[in-house]
Design a protein around this motif. Structure first.
Motif, PDB file in Angstrom:
ATOM      1  N   LEU A 228      17.411  16.838 -11.395  1.00  0.00           N
ATOM      2  CA  LEU A 228      15.931  16.714 -11.635  1.00  0.00           C
ATOM      3  C   LEU A 228      15.761  15.108 -10.851  1.00  0.00           C
ATOM      4  O   LEU A 228      16.185  14.254 -11.386  1.00  0.00           O
ATOM      5  N   GLU A 229      14.571  15.246 -10.111  1.00  0.00           N
ATOM      6  CA  GLU A 229      14.068  14.159  -9.622  1.00  0.00           C
ATOM      7  C   GLU A 229      12.714  13.878 -10.209  1.00  0.00           C
ATOM      8  O   GLU A 229      11.885  14.770  -9.905  1.00  0.00           O
ATOM      9  N   ASN A 230      12.570  12.723 -10.471  1.00  0.00           N
ATOM     10  CA  ASN A 230      11.147  12.493 -10.998  1.00  0.00           C
ATOM     11  C   ASN A 230      10.514  10.924 -10.891  1.00  0.00           C
ATOM     12  O   ASN A 230      11.558  10.284 -10.895  1.00  0.00           O
ATOM     13  N   LEU A 231       9.238  10.778 -10.815  1.00  0.00           N
ATOM     14  CA  LEU A 231       8.910   9.422 -10.887  1.00  0.00           C
ATOM     15  C   LEU A 231       9.322   8.880 -12.433  1.00  0.00           C
ATOM     16  O   LEU A 231       9.178   9.731 -13.211  1.00  0.00           O
ATOM     17  N   ILE A 232       9.433   7.654 -12.333  1.00  0.00           N
ATOM     18  CA  ILE A 232       9.922   6.828 -13.730  1.00  0.00           C
ATOM     19  C   ILE A 232       9.116   5.612 -13.639  1.00  0.00           C
ATOM     20  O   ILE A 232       8.619   5.201 -12.515  1.00  0.00           O
ATOM     21  N   ILE A 233       8.973   5.176 -14.821  1.00  0.00           N
ATOM     22  CA  ILE A 233       8.265   3.878 -15.123  1.00  0.00           C
ATOM     23  C   ILE A 233       9.550   2.969 -15.399  1.00  0.00           C
ATOM     24  O   ILE A 233      10.354   3.354 -16.259  1.00  0.00           O
ATOM     25  N   GLU A 234       9.790   1.740 -14.825  1.00  0.00           N
ATOM     26  CA  GLU A 234      10.917   0.927 -14.957  1.00  0.00           C
ATOM     27  C   GLU A 234      10.711   0.128 -16.429  1.00  0.00           C
ATOM     28  O   GLU A 234       9.870  -0.936 -16.435  1.00  0.00           O
ATOM     29  N   SER A 235      11.454   0.545 -17.463  1.00  0.00           N
ATOM     30  CA  SER A 235      11.210   0.035 -18.660  1.00  0.00           C
ATOM     31  C   SER A 235      12.376   0.457 -19.597  1.00  0.00           C
ATOM     32  O   SER A 235      12.956   1.577 -19.483  1.00  0.00           O
ATOM     33  N   ASP A 236      13.025  -0.454 -20.267  1.00  0.00           N
ATOM     34  CA  ASP A 236      14.076   0.382 -21.437  1.00  0.00           C
ATOM     35  C   ASP A 236      13.397   0.985 -22.711  1.00  0.00           C
ATOM     36  O   ASP A 236      14.116   1.310 -23.557  1.00  0.00           O
ATOM     37  N   GLU A 237      12.166   0.721 -22.833  1.00  0.00           N
ATOM     38  CA  GLU A 237      11.418   1.484 -23.924  1.00  0.00           C
ATOM     39  C   GLU A 237      11.248   2.771 -23.723  1.00  0.00           C
ATOM     40  O   GLU A 237      11.169   3.333 -22.675  1.00  0.00           O
ATOM     41  N   HIS A 238      10.913   3.504 -24.878  1.00  0.00           N
ATOM     42  CA  HIS A 238      10.607   4.874 -25.025  1.00  0.00           C
ATOM     43  C   HIS A 238       8.986   4.987 -24.377  1.00  0.00           C
ATOM     44  O   HIS A 238       8.345   5.126 -25.489  1.00  0.00           O
ATOM     45  N   ILE A 239       8.757   4.867 -23.408  1.00  0.00           N
ATOM     46  CA  ILE A 239       7.423   4.872 -23.038  1.00  0.00           C
ATOM     47  C   ILE A 239       7.020   5.954 -21.896  1.00  0.00           C
ATOM     48  O   ILE A 239       7.819   6.247 -21.345  1.00  0.00           O
ATOM     49  N   CYS A 240       5.753   6.343 -21.693  1.00  0.00           N
ATOM     50  CA  CYS A 240       5.251   7.177 -20.520  1.00  0.00           C
ATOM     51  C   CYS A 240       3.860   6.719 -20.263  1.00  0.00           C
ATOM     52  O   CYS A 240       3.196   6.501 -20.838  1.00  0.00           O
ATOM     53  N   LEU A 241       3.697   6.750 -19.076  1.00  0.00           N
ATOM     54  CA  LEU A 241       2.465   6.570 -18.315  1.00  0.00           C
ATOM     55  C   LEU A 241       1.613   7.871 -18.112  1.00  0.00           C
ATOM     56  O   LEU A 241       2.249   8.803 -17.478  1.00  0.00           O
ATOM     57  N   PHE A 242       0.356   7.777 -18.594  1.00  0.00           N
ATOM     58  CA  PHE A 242      -0.428   9.076 -18.371  1.00  0.00           C
ATOM     59  C   PHE A 242      -1.544   8.334 -17.719  1.00  0.00           C
ATOM     60  O   PHE A 242      -2.549   7.715 -18.300  1.00  0.00           O
ATOM     61  N   PRO A 243      -1.655   8.608 -16.258  1.00  0.00           N
ATOM     62  CA  PRO A 243      -2.916   7.804 -15.528  1.00  0.00           C
ATOM     63  C   PRO A 243      -4.032   8.466 -15.864  1.00  0.00           C
ATOM     64  O   PRO A 243      -4.370   9.452 -16.340  1.00  0.00           O
ATOM     65  N   GLU A 244      -5.230   7.134 -16.016  1.00  0.00           N
ATOM     66  CA  GLU A 244      -6.523   7.743 -16.460  1.00  0.00           C
ATOM     67  C   GLU A 244      -7.104   8.702 -15.501  1.00  0.00           C
ATOM     68  O   GLU A 244      -7.604   9.585 -16.427  1.00  0.00           O
ATOM     69  N   GLU A 245      -6.873   8.605 -14.169  1.00  0.00           N
ATOM     70  CA  GLU A 245      -7.347   9.452 -13.374  1.00  0.00           C
ATOM     71  C   GLU A 245      -6.567   9.842 -12.246  1.00  0.00           C
ATOM     72  O   GLU A 245      -5.970  10.816 -12.322  1.00  0.00           O
ATOM     73  N   ARG A 246      -6.253   8.825 -11.403  1.00  0.00           N
ATOM     74  CA  ARG A 246      -5.308   9.034 -10.455  1.00  0.00           C
ATOM     75  C   ARG A 246      -4.143   8.167 -10.345  1.00  0.00           C
ATOM     76  O   ARG A 246      -4.144   7.091 -10.900  1.00  0.00           O
TER      77      ARG A 246
END
Ligand SMILES: C[S@@+](CC[C@H](N)C(=O)[O-])C[C@H]1O[C@@H](n2cnc3c(N)ncnc32)[C@H](O)[C@@H]1O
Length: 328
Positions: A228-246
């Motif tokens: 599985l290859e995916n974009l990630i957010i660099e953080s040790d937290e359990h977080i997820c980015l959901f872009p507002e638009e783009r």
């Protein structure tokens, strides 16, 4: 498409044949009466000159950075020009590079860089049944084919890339590589069929990544491997980015998780033995504008004042590659 049905016995997919036949029939209509872009791509494909086996004595080069066949010396200059022109009509060439009879297709992505990041860290591909979801023009499938798997099935719903695959196969003609111009959702659940599944650069485009991972697991034999290859957010937290638009000018990006979240998604969809094989920031050395794409590329998607951010102000693209075993 038809080749997959013809080989149903040797591929041991007879059990799934009615659903696969229905799926292929639904796409056959569009391909046999092409319109718009599909017509444009069909004509480019038809204009590719036939090169007889006599004039092309060379073997294909698939176990190398630049996938392809032949040299510029075995065909005439006019044939070479016809091939170049037809291939150019199939642009944008995102994945690659390729070299066909001396014609270098300098794709937007240097895809061998990703390949080198994981190939020595995954289970050997020999004798495996492989699924490549979002296979684009088949660059990775051709590299996989050099490892002697039983078969590789690619899924690529964008016709531009599907036709690039057809053009490459016209000359490479690799028997055990198949591709369907369909989305993953359309694929029947071929329960426990695949030994290795590649899902690279697709999950962040999905509105429900969990549903996708669950279905991937259903298709895999127990003990099979997901890459599985995916974009990630660099953080040790359990977080997820959901872009507002783009995100990086892309409208179709939904969830970009931290590594911990990505691992939790895998655990909760029935995967185990989860390993992170690589994390890297995407740099212009790997993704850049070339004469084979007409569109923008990475540097146009980043903040010119601060390339650690996208043009929208989000963290710039960082990608992780994980492997996981199917436990269900
Ligand atoms: C970012 S590209 C990644 C290509 C390649 N897998 C790689 O890693 O370089 C995503 C590809 O997935 C395809 N794709 C998008 N949604 C898909 C879906 N639902 N099912 C199958 N493929 C999909 C796109 O058309 C595109 O070619």
């Amino acid at each position: 498409m038809e080749k997959l049905l013809q080989h149903h016995q040797s591929l041991k997919i007879t059990h799934f044949l009615p659903e696969l036949t229905a799926l292929i029939s639904s796409h056959r209509e569009l391909l046999s009466h092409p319109k718009g872009n599909v017509l444009k791509y069909t004509m480019a494909l038809q204009d590719l000159p036939v090169i007889s086996h006599d004039s092309s004595r060379s073997y294909h080069n698939i176990d190398t950075k630049r996938v392809g066949k032949g040299t510029g010396y075995e065909i005439s200059d006019s044939t070479k020009e016809k091939i170049r022109t037809s291939l150019m009509r199939l642009a944008p060439w995102r994945k690659g590079p390729f070299e066909m009879f001396g014609i270098e297709i300098d794709s937007e992505w240097q895809s061998w860089m990703k390949w080198n990041r994981f190939i020595d860290k995954i289970a050997p591909l020999q004798n495996r049944r492989i699924l490549d979801i979002g296979s684009s023009n088949g660059y990775y499938m051709f590299r996989m084919a050099a490892h002697n798997p039983v078969m590789i099935l690619g899924l690529e719903p964008q016709y531009a890339f599907y036709f690039q695959y057809l053009a490459l196969q016209r000359y490479l003609n690799i028997e055990n590589v198949f591709c369907l111009p369909v989305t993953f959702d359309e694929l029947p659940v071929m329960s426990r069929y695949f030994d290795t599944v590649f899902c690279m650069g697709v999950l962040y485009h999905r509105k429900s990544p969990i549903d996708m991972l669950k279905k991937i697991n259903d298709l895999m034999r127990p003990g099979g491997e997901l890459i599985l290859e995916n974009l990630i957010i660099e953080s040790d937290e359990h977080i997820c980015l959901f872009p507002e638009e783009r995100y990086a000018k892309m409208r179709n990006v939904f969830f970009i998780p931290s590594l911990n979240v990505l691992k939790s998604w895998l655990k909760r969809t029935g995967f185990g033995n989860i390993k992170c094989l690589d994390i890297c920031r995407t740099e212009p050395e790997e993704q850049r504008k070339t004469p084979w794409i007409q569109t923008e590329s990475l540097t146009d998607f980043l903040d010119p004042e601060d390339p650690s951010k996208t043009i929208e102000g989000y963290p710039s693209p960082v990608r992780a590659i994980l492997s996981a075993k199917s436990f269900c």
